[in-house]
Design a protein around this motif. Sequence first.
Motif, short mmCIF file in Angstrom:
data_model
loop_
_atom_site.label_atom_id
_atom_site.label_comp_id
_atom_site.label_asym_id
_atom_site.label_seq_id
_atom_site.Cartn_x
_atom_site.Cartn_y
_atom_site.Cartn_z
N SER A 59 0.83 -1.21 0.00
CA SER A 59 0.00 0.00 0.00
C SER A 59 0.87 1.26 0.00
CB SER A 59 -0.94 0.01 1.21
OG SER A 59 -1.96 -0.95 1.06
N TRP A 62 2.01 1.89 -3.46
CA TRP A 62 0.93 2.53 -4.22
C TRP A 62 0.92 4.03 -3.95
CZ3 TRP A 62 -3.47 5.26 -2.82
CH2 TRP A 62 -4.46 5.41 -3.79
N GLN A 65 3.70 5.69 -5.78
CA GLN A 65 3.38 5.81 -7.20
C GLN A 65 2.42 6.96 -7.46
OE1 GLN A 65 1.94 1.85 -7.92
NE2 GLN A 65 3.99 0.96 -8.02
N LYS A 66 1.64 7.33 -6.43
CA LYS A 66 0.72 8.46 -6.55
C LYS A 66 1.38 9.79 -6.20
CE LYS A 66 -2.91 6.03 -7.69
NZ LYS A 66 -3.55 6.18 -9.03
#
Length: 248
Positions: A59, A62, A65-66
Amino acid sequence: MNPVLNQNKSSWDAMADTWFGSTALPVYGCLAPTEDELHLFPDLSGKKVLDIGCGSGHSLCWCGQKGAAELWGLDLSEKQISNAQSYLTENGYHPRLYNAPMEQECGLPKEYFDVVYSIYAIGWTTDLKAAFCNIASYLKPGGVFIFSWDHPLMSCVDVIDDKLVFSGSYIKDEAFSYIQRGQPVTVQNRRMSAYINELADAGFVTERLIEETDSDTLSRAAEFSSGYYSPWRAQKLPLSFIIKARKL
């Protein structure tokens, strides 16, 4: 550390590798709508984020990556922290990870984070009030807290003769123990009101409560199954819930 935390820590250290990459953003829970559908997170560009129960670090990856600027994680299991450190480092990130229970002070900075979240981990706490108060202290004013967990009704029903039968107590907030992947674990079942009220007491306002099964599962015919996380069961009650709250 209390006996339940000691037991759960030991068990999660033993089974951490078997959960590597499981239930991680954008997934909130089994057969629940995903973040791609719900859009609960703000824009993470340049934000400082903290994962409560960070597991193997997927998580947090993620979030990276954002565009998140800082990735922080907390987990009861030393092995999970080791796995997260390795995974995130391999993906080019430099996380700051803490091995500690969420209900205990561990030196995380106060009023520092823009977003704190917990993907299917908050229910492992032995002290919900303390966990929420700690999380509130880590967030900046106006910061966002998002978490998911088993829906409280899940532990109250059994499958008997191809039907869901209400066999447990929703009224009592009780701890229960079971064997998970060969290891003994103990969790506390809590009413939905416990989460909402403890959030309020910790200084949060609840913005969204999601009690849904994903649309794909609802649109398909599901064969009977007594499985705990089966599509058949998910068409009759939500398996998970998701809450988005904001610190006042």
